[in-house]
Each structure stands twice: as C-alpha cells, then as structure tokens.
Design a protein around this motif. Structure first.
Motif, PDB file in Angstrom:
ATOM      1  N   CYS A 542       0.808  -1.218   0.000  1.00 56.30           N
ATOM      2  CA  CYS A 542       0.000   0.000   0.000  1.00 56.30           C
ATOM      3  C   CYS A 542       0.840   1.266   0.000  1.00 56.30           C
ATOM      4  N   GLU A 543       2.141   1.131   0.195  1.00 54.64           N
ATOM      5  CA  GLU A 543       3.004   2.305   0.239  1.00 54.64           C
ATOM      6  C   GLU A 543       3.076   2.951  -1.137  1.00 54.64           C
ATOM      7  N   SER A 544       3.288   4.260  -1.141  1.00 51.67           N
ATOM      8  CA  SER A 544       3.412   4.977  -2.410  1.00 51.67           C
ATOM      9  C   SER A 544       4.675   4.537  -3.122  1.00 51.67           C
ATOM     10  N   ALA A 545       4.528   4.274  -4.406  1.00 53.99           N
ATOM     11  CA  ALA A 545       5.683   3.847  -5.198  1.00 53.99           C
ATOM     12  C   ALA A 545       6.603   5.029  -5.432  1.00 53.99           C
ATOM     13  N   PRO A 546       7.879   4.905  -5.108  1.00 50.66           N
ATOM     14  CA  PRO A 546       8.821   6.000  -5.385  1.00 50.66           C
ATOM     15  C   PRO A 546       9.103   6.104  -6.873  1.00 50.66           C
ATOM     16  N   ASN A 547       9.848   7.124  -7.233  1.00 53.34           N
ATOM     17  CA  ASN A 547      10.297   7.319  -8.617  1.00 53.34           C
ATOM     18  C   ASN A 547       9.136   7.486  -9.594  1.00 53.34           C
ATOM     19  N   SER A 548       8.025   8.102  -9.130  1.00 47.85           N
ATOM     20  CA  SER A 548       6.927   8.378 -10.054  1.00 47.85           C
ATOM     21  C   SER A 548       7.362   9.459 -11.028  1.00 47.85           C
ATOM     22  N   GLU A 552       3.321  13.624 -11.764  1.00 49.30           N
ATOM     23  CA  GLU A 552       2.259  12.652 -11.557  1.00 49.30           C
ATOM     24  C   GLU A 552       2.131  12.320 -10.079  1.00 49.30           C
ATOM     25  N   GLN A 553       0.883  12.084  -9.657  1.00 47.31           N
ATOM     26  CA  GLN A 553       0.609  11.699  -8.278  1.00 47.31           C
ATOM     27  C   GLN A 553       1.145  10.287  -8.036  1.00 47.31           C
ATOM     28  N   PRO A 554       1.940  10.092  -6.996  1.00 42.99           N
ATOM     29  CA  PRO A 554       2.459   8.742  -6.742  1.00 42.99           C
ATOM     30  C   PRO A 554       1.320   7.748  -6.533  1.00 42.99           C
ATOM     31  N   ARG A 555       1.445   6.592  -7.128  1.00 39.41           N
ATOM     32  CA  ARG A 555       0.456   5.527  -6.971  1.00 39.41           C
ATOM     33  C   ARG A 555       0.956   4.532  -5.939  1.00 39.41           C
ATOM     34  N   ARG A 557       2.074   1.056  -4.408  1.00 35.68           N
ATOM     35  CA  ARG A 557       2.995   0.100  -5.023  1.00 35.68           C
ATOM     36  C   ARG A 557       2.267  -1.038  -5.730  1.00 35.68           C
ATOM     37  N   ILE A 558       1.177  -1.525  -5.172  1.00 37.12           N
ATOM     38  CA  ILE A 558       0.516  -2.716  -5.707  1.00 37.12           C
ATOM     39  C   ILE A 558      -0.066  -2.475  -7.092  1.00 37.12           C
ATOM     40  N   LEU A 559      -0.314  -1.206  -7.460  1.00 41.39           N
ATOM     41  CA  LEU A 559      -0.860  -0.905  -8.780  1.00 41.39           C
ATOM     42  C   LEU A 559       0.209  -0.802  -9.856  1.00 41.39           C
ATOM     43  N   GLU A 560       1.488  -0.893  -9.467  1.00 39.66           N
ATOM     44  CA  GLU A 560       2.573  -0.893 -10.443  1.00 39.66           C
ATOM     45  C   GLU A 560       2.748  -2.309 -11.000  1.00 39.66           C
ATOM     46  N   SER A 561       2.917  -2.412 -12.302  1.00 38.30           N
ATOM     47  CA  SER A 561       2.888  -3.723 -12.966  1.00 38.30           C
ATOM     48  C   SER A 561       3.962  -4.683 -12.459  1.00 38.30           C
ATOM     49  N   GLN A 562       5.107  -4.171 -12.015  1.00 34.85           N
ATOM     50  CA  GLN A 562       6.189  -5.060 -11.603  1.00 34.85           C
ATOM     51  C   GLN A 562       5.881  -5.818 -10.316  1.00 34.85           C
ATOM     52  N   TRP A 563       4.822  -5.390  -9.592  1.00 31.21           N
ATOM     53  CA  TRP A 563       4.489  -6.048  -8.330  1.00 31.21           C
ATOM     54  C   TRP A 563       3.349  -7.048  -8.461  1.00 31.21           C
ATOM     55  N   ARG A 564       2.783  -7.183  -9.646  1.00 33.87           N
ATOM     56  CA  ARG A 564       1.621  -8.069  -9.807  1.00 33.87           C
ATOM     57  C   ARG A 564       1.953  -9.515  -9.425  1.00 33.87           C
ATOM     58  N   GLU A 565       2.999 -10.092 -10.024  1.00 30.55           N
ATOM     59  CA  GLU A 565       3.343 -11.480  -9.728  1.00 30.55           C
ATOM     60  C   GLU A 565       3.785 -11.648  -8.287  1.00 30.55           C
ATOM     61  N   VAL A 566       4.466 -10.644  -7.742  1.00 26.44           N
ATOM     62  CA  VAL A 566       4.882 -10.701  -6.333  1.00 26.44           C
ATOM     63  C   VAL A 566       3.648 -10.774  -5.433  1.00 26.44           C
ATOM     64  N   PHE A 567       2.656  -9.964  -5.741  1.00 29.45           N
ATOM     65  CA  PHE A 567       1.399  -9.953  -4.984  1.00 29.45           C
ATOM     66  C   PHE A 567       0.715 -11.311  -5.031  1.00 29.45           C
ATOM     67  N   GLU A 586      -9.428  -5.815   1.074  1.00 27.65           N
ATOM     68  CA  GLU A 586     -10.324  -4.712   1.435  1.00 27.65           C
ATOM     69  C   GLU A 586      -9.749  -3.374   0.959  1.00 27.65           C
ATOM     70  N   TYR A 587      -8.435  -3.234   1.080  1.00 26.48           N
ATOM     71  CA  TYR A 587      -7.776  -2.007   0.613  1.00 26.48           C
ATOM     72  C   TYR A 587      -7.977  -1.828  -0.895  1.00 26.48           C
ATOM     73  N   LEU A 588      -7.789  -2.898  -1.637  1.00 28.14           N
ATOM     74  CA  LEU A 588      -7.989  -2.842  -3.080  1.00 28.14           C
ATOM     75  C   LEU A 588      -9.461  -2.612  -3.427  1.00 28.14           C
ATOM     76  N   TYR A 589     -10.349  -3.215  -2.654  1.00 27.67           N
ATOM     77  CA  TYR A 589     -11.777  -3.061  -2.929  1.00 27.67           C
ATOM     78  C   TYR A 589     -12.208  -1.605  -2.761  1.00 27.67           C
ATOM     79  N   GLU A 590     -11.642  -0.930  -1.777  1.00 31.70           N
ATOM     80  CA  GLU A 590     -11.962   0.491  -1.586  1.00 31.70           C
ATOM     81  C   GLU A 590     -11.548   1.304  -2.816  1.00 31.70           C
ATOM     82  N   ILE A 591     -10.373   0.999  -3.367  1.00 28.48           N
ATOM     83  CA  ILE A 591      -9.942   1.682  -4.593  1.00 28.48           C
ATOM     84  C   ILE A 591     -10.895   1.356  -5.735  1.00 28.48           C
ATOM     85  N   GLY A 592     -11.294   0.096  -5.833  1.00 34.16           N
ATOM     86  CA  GLY A 592     -12.169  -0.335  -6.912  1.00 34.16           C
ATOM     87  C   GLY A 592     -13.597   0.134  -6.784  1.00 34.16           C
TER      88      GLY A 592
END
Length: 780
Positions: A542-548, A552-555, A557-567, A586-592
């Motif tokens: 849930c932490e903000s991804a650095p190096n945005s 752009e507003q930092p997103r 971390r879980i929404l960055e493509s490189q973390w999908r398989e890790v998740f 639940e955190y993702l559901y709130e975003i969705g």
C-alpha cells in the motif's frame, strides 16, 4: 618519465582469474565428469592444450585464444584478465571482407552461448538427468493480436454480435505454424521488415520460442532465403541497461563476442555497422520487460525509427502485463503475437471454428520430461491432473514453466499425498526439493533459511529499483545486504552458495561499467518468488511507489505492474495470516469502489478490481468476492443508449473490454461461472448485445458444467432475440462436444426460414429445449 614499451600481443589470467577458470571448468553441464578435460576444453575453445594450460597457469597467451577459452567456459574475460592488459592489446588489422566473415562467425558463436543458457540451469537438471531444450520443447499455439479500437457513432445495435467478436485476435497459428507462416515469409525479398513482438505471461515459453526461431533461421535451406544467408544476433535486454541499443551492440556486445581481438576498435565497429545495414540481420531482443529505463517500450519505439534499425528484422519478447499495462506506443509499430497456454485434449478451442480436437500439449511435455527414466511416473502425473478437485492446478500448469516445476517435484508431491493448489506452494516445493538434491552444498535447515532470506532481501531491493530490476550490479546493492551475502570467491558465503546453486548467475558485465560483473536470478519468476517471501507486512503493497514520473501523483505500489506477480505469490503463502490477505483485499476493494471521475480514476479502479480477481485464484476467502466479479461484469458490459436526434440505438464497447475478459478468465473459475450465470438469470429481456460477451466466456469456462447449461437454456426460454438463441446453440456445441452433430443440425435449420417448425422465435426456442432434453435424457 619512463618510456612505454611495445604493447604485448597477449594477455594472462590474474590469480583470481585462475581460480575462476578452475571453478568454471568443474561445473560443465555437458559432461558427467567432475572436471572437463583439457583436451575437450581445448576443442571447444579452438586452441591447443599447450596454450590452454599456459592460460590456466597465468602465463601470457594470444588474446584471441584467451577470448575463445573464456567463451568456452561461459565466463567474461574481464573476470579473468586484468583490465589494463586488455587495454594494451594492439589493434589487429584485417581486410574488410575477412573481418566481416569473422564477425558473422562470432555472431553464430554468441547465439550458441546465449541459447545454451536456456538449458544449463537448475530447473532442467533432476537427480543427474539433464534435459536439452530440444528434448523438452513443445510448440505453443500463437495468436496474432490487433490493437483494440473504440466503437464510434457508426456502431449500432443492428451490427449485433459483430461488435463483440474477439477483436484482439485476428489470426490463429496452431503449434508449429508460426515459423512457417510468419517468420519464413520474412526471409524472402518481398516482405517488409516490420518488427515482431511475442508477448505472454511469465513462464509462457517466450524465450524458448525465440530460441527455436533462431535455430530454424540459421538452419533454413538456402533455396528459400534472400540472396545472402541471414545472421542472427541475440540480445538479452536485461544486459543493456539504460544505454541505447546501438551503443550496447557496438560496445558491449562486440566486446563480449567470442575470440574478439579488440572489441572497441573502430575497425570492428565499422564491420558491425556494415553488417547491421546489410539487410541480413535478424535482431532477437529477449525480455523487453527487463530493459532499463522508466518506460522501455517508449524507448524502443524511438530507437526503431533511427539509423540501421530500419534495415534489421526485429523479433522481441515481452511480458503481457507490461505490454498491456501502459500507453504502449510500440504496439502501433509492430506485429503483435501472443503465446497461448498449453492445452489438454479434453478442452475445446473456443478461439477456433474448426472441429479438430486440441492437442494434449500438457501430456506431450510430461511424456518428454519423463521419457528417459520414468515413463510410468509421467503417466501417473497426467492421470492425477484429471482427478476431481484438481481443476485449479490443471489450469495453473498449462503454463510451461509451472508445468516444468511440477514435473521436477512430482516425486515430492506423490510422497506428500497431495498436489499444490497455489503458485507459491508450487515454487516452494521446487525450492525445497532442489535443496534436498543439493544437500552436499547446503545441508542444514538454518543455512537454507539464511540463504532464502538473503535472496528475498536482494530480490525485494532489485524490484524496487526504477530500472534494471532483473540485472543486478553488486556494487549498487546496499551495504547491509552485501554484508549478509559476503564475497563471491569466499567459499561457504551466502553469495558463493547462491552462485554455486544457480539461484544467481553471472550474465556478463555491467553496461554502465565494463569492469563490474552483473548477475541475475536464473529466471525472473524466482526473483519475484523470493521477493514475495521477504514481505513481512501486507501494508508494504500500500506504500506509495517511489520514482513516479515528474508531475504525476504517486500511486500505491501494488498498482505498479512489476508487483503483480509478487502480490499473487504472496497471497499463496501459507505462513501469512488469512486476516492480512483479507485486509489487503479490502484495501484494493476500496480503490475499486471509488467514483469514476476521470481516466486516471477509471484506470486505478479497474486495476484494483482486476488484481482482486486474479488474487482470488490464489486465496479465495474474501466475503466480497462475488461483488468484485459483479463489478467487473458491469465494467465489461457494453453500454446501449439512444443519442438525442438519432434513430438508431448506440452500442459502445467497454474501453477496458480485453482487460475485463482476461480478469474473468484468470479468477477462480467456479466463482466466475457462478456469478456470470446468476447475472444471466437476472436479465428480464436478454439480447445478444447484453449477453454475448458473457456467453463467450462461458464457452471457455463451462465445459460439462450443469450450471452453465441451466443458465443458457433459461435464456433460450426467455429471449425474444433470435440472434441470441443462435449464439447460445453455437456455445452449447463446445460445452457438450459429444452431441455437437445434433446442435449443428439445429443451427443449420435455424437459417432456413422456410422450415415451418421454426418460423416463430418462441417456437424455435422451445423446439431447441425439447431437442436438448431428449438428447441428454437417459433412455429408459
């Protein structure tokens, strides 16, 4: 000031280099001998044994011979010879044509070295049995993809099902057809050299397919070639770093070419440039997703417009989640093809209208794996996959890499009495089994745990980096991690163990620093697995991804493509509390569930929902699971409305149509089928426009499922849309393939309006129901 003497015409190994030479001589994978003999090594290196022994003793040998020896041992010469000695090597002048021919020969040798790395890794070695890629390779099905286009004002309801055809697929290539129908024509003079992209999920066999393309190009008969023989150059893009591809080829690649004399000399650079401009070169770029830079796809798109890039035929590979996750300028400049998962014989091909049964590619691979030492074990594994309750695993191992892991650990799962049901369990089983096989190197549980933790911290650090996540430079690693690992030449250190076991492998030198070695995990999916094992708190995602990017507003971390398989791998861990996984859902559901205010909101909402859907296949204990699938169906569903002043009803496809489709296919299948059927039953006036996109999904997911038959026959009873009735009948054909002939006859009759029995739609629907009832009712 002392005068500089005449430069030496040779190089010698340093003391550290001599130790490395002996080390690499002792791990040759092509021989059962503990040490590769000097005679065999000399033959591979193209030199005599006297020269070879001198080099191993630290005596001066010809530079070209030194390069050949290092190439034969698959070790970079910079690790063996002092950099200052290489810099003193004089430029060897050769006639232009002779130099060009030697460069072509070096290209072949480099290709052999690169493709050899697909064979010599821990994955393909099991209890002393070494598999060659040709022994295991099973051709995959490949589809050509189109860029999805938005539906405009001219698209109306009268177009019916045409709006919902799978527009991302324009052509299907059965196993073995891709080379003959796509690659081979490009070897002729008539075809254009538009780049080719091969995309697929991690472990889908993209690199293996690229390797087979390379071998078939170089072995193609001269009668079908251009006037001159093609030259193949293979580039693993993880080694390129942030530098332009042209710079990498003219500097790094040329420097590493086997038996090179002076890699950076202008003569050799000119020879390579001439070769690249000759129209003969096939440039194979493996793993665009591992290329450095903030946006590797944009970077490559720009480079494709420059200089000699117009004169080479490019074939590249890329992970599909990276290819599809961002605004991809490159996709408009290439022909895009996608590898499909392996198939089972009992599956129907929902993409094809042909009646031929699918090949059982899974059975083919299993048979090849166990052929030489235990065919009965392979047959037992295939039978086990057909058992009730194994549907999730059966679907999961249609991925070639995961199927190889399952074959590798089959004895382990037999002993434990059960097969894995998540990707994380499958990978953990492989790691544990591999350690058992290597107990002489790493025996104690404590040592294994320490190595796994160190690899996890290293992997987590690497994936956090803005660039070059799969190419690791030791000099860049934070001090705490390097202190834990120790030195590479320190026997018994964790780094030494990781290299000996093959978790980490030397992949050349750093593009940014020629004197610095670069390493990589033996497959990126294992880097992601070890990283997932190192995550201690769900809030990490849930932490903000650095190096945005700037502005752009930092997103998170879980929404960055490189973390999908890790998740997904993290969700499958048995040592993580279910409550923590639910909190992340639940955190993702709130975003969705947020309001869709603009395109960025839509993107993040969809990504969050798609992640939950994929995650439910790894962990399904989430009380809002059905709500998530409902929301995806709502996003997926086309919008039908009447524009003021227009007579025709407008039908606008979802802008995320393809992504929704994939999300529903990738989630837990039983859940998706249940929710889709419930949705179809809830429709008061079902039409083709509102149902076809879901019926097509059921065609893939509902074979033999009584829930699907009930839902589809219920639609037939209620619908006033004849086109929908026809689509349902076509869908029932693959769902109940044993009775396809009767359904095909009904479909044929429905097109003949003169047949009195089916002139009325309701009568037609009832007749189909009656026919199906008779068809599936056992005889008394």
């Amino acid at each position: 000031m002392s005068q500089t003497g005449k430069p030496t015409r040779g190089v010698k190994a340093t003391e550290k280099g001599q130790r490395l030479l002996e080390k690499h001589r002792s791990v040759d994978s092509d021989s059962s001998e503990k040490l590769l003999s000097y005679e065999k090594l000399a033959a591979k290196a193209g030199c005599d044994t006297k020269t070879l022994r001198k080099f191993f003793k630290g005596e001066v040998v010809d530079t070209a011979k030194a390069y050949g020896i290092c190439a034969a041992l698959n070790v970079a010469i910079e690790e063996i010879v002092a950099p200052e000695d290489l810099n003193k090597t004089p430029v060897e002048s050769k006639p232009r044509e002779e130099r060009l021919q030697e460069l072509i020969r070096r290209c072949r040798e480099m290709l052999a070295l690169k493709t050899k790395s697909l064979i010599t890794n821990p994955l393909t070695a099991r209890q002393g049995v070494t598999h060659n890629i040709d022994d295991l390779y099973v051709d995959v099905t490949v589809v050509k993809r189109k860029r999805l286009t938005k539906q405009g004002a001219d698209d109306c309801a009268q177009q019916g099902s045409l709006l919902y055809e799978r527009k991302e697929i324009s052509q299907i290539f059965k196993p073995g057809e891709f080379f003959d129908k796509v690659i081979l024509p490009k070897l002729s003079l008539e075809t254009k050299n538009q780049p080719i992209a091969i995309i697929g999920e991690p472990g889908a066999g993209k690199s293996s397919l690229l390797s087979k393309i390379a071998s078939r190009i170089v072995s193609t008969e001269s009668s079908v070639l251009k006037e001159e023989e093609p030259v193949v150059i293979w580039v693993s893009l993880a080694e390129v770093g942030n530098q332009p591809l042209s710079q990498y080829l003219l500097k790094n690649w040329l420097r590493d070419a086997p038996k090179a004399v002076v890699a950076a000399s202008k003569e050799w650079e000119n020879a390579l440039e001439e070769l690249l401009k000759s129209g003969r070169v096939w440039l194979l770029l493996d793993a665009v997703d591992e290329l450095g830079g903030d946006n590797p796809l944009d970077s490559l798109a720009e480079q494709f417009q420059q200089g000699w890039m117009h004169q080479v035929q490019v074939v590249l590979t890329c992970r599909s989640n990276v290819w599809d996750s961002t605004f991809n300028v490159l996709a408009d400049k290439v022909e895009t093809y996608c590898t499909l998962p392996f198939s089972y014989k009992d599956e129907q091909d929902a993409l094809s209208e042909e009646d031929d049964a699918k090949e059982d590619q899974v059975a083919q691979f299993i048979s090849k794996w166990f052929h030489d030492y235990s065919p009965e074990n392979g047959e037992a594994l295939r039978r086990s996959l057909n058992e009730a309750g194994k549907e999730r695993l059966k679907d999961m191992v249609k991925n070639p890499l995961r199927l190889a892991l399952l074959c590798n650990t089959w004895n382990l799962w037999q002993a434990q009495g059960g097969l894995p049901d998540t990707k994380a369990k499958l990978y953990k089983g492989f790691v544990d089994n591999y350690y058992d096989l290597q107990h002489k190197l790493i025996g104690s549980t404590r040592q294994r745990r320490q190595l796994n933790e160190a690899l996890g911290e290293l992997a987590l650090w690497a994936i956090k980096q803005p660039t070059s996540r799969f190419r690791i430079r030791l000099e860049q690693i934070p001090a705490p991690i390097t202190q834990t690992f120790g030195e590479a030449d320190e026997e018994g250190s964790l780094l030494w163990l990781a290299l000996e076991l093959g978790w980490l492998n030397h992949v050349g030198v750093a593009a940014e620093s020629p004197n610095e070695a670069a390493y990589a995990f033996f497959h990126p999916t294992f880097e992601e697995y070890f990283a997932a094992c190192a995550i201690k708190d769900w809030r990490f995602f849930c932490e903000s991804a650095p190096n945005s990017p700037d502005g752009e507003q930092p997103r998170c971390r879980i929404l960055e493509s490189q973390w999908r398989e890790v998740f997904l791998l993290w969700l499958g861990r048995t040592d993580v509390a279910d409550s923590h996984k639910q909190l992340l859902f639940e955190y993702l559901y709130e975003i969705g569930s947020e309001e869709l205010l603009d395109s960025i909101d839509i993107l993040e909402t969809c990504e969050a929902l798609f992640l939950i859907a994929a995650g439910l296949a790894e962990f399904n204990n989430f009380e809002r699971a059905e709500e998530v699938i409902d929301r995806i169906i709502e996003l997926f569903r086309p919008q039908c409305f009447k524009e003021p002043g227009l007579q025709k009803e407008m039908v606008v496809s979802s802008p995320v149509y393809y992504e929704c489709q994939q999300a529903l296919l990738q989630t837990k299948r039983q859940l998706a089928v249940t929710v889709i059927c419930k949705y179809l039953r809830s429709l008061e006036e079902p039409t083709l426009n509102t149902c076809k996109f879901l019926i097509l999904l059921l065609e893939e997911m509902g074979i033999g499922n009584p829930k699907v038959i009930d839902a589809l026959t219920g639609l037939l009873r209620r619908t006033q849309d004849k086109n929908l009735a026809l689509q349902i009948i076509r869908t029932l054909e693959p769902i109940y393939p044993g009775h396809s002939s009767v359904i095909r006859i009904l479909t044929h009759l429905s097109h003949k309006s003169s047949v009195p029995q089916i002139q009325g739609l309701q009568a037609f629907g009832l007749q189909v129901i009656e026919a199906l009832d008779l068809l599936f009712t056992p005889e008394a």
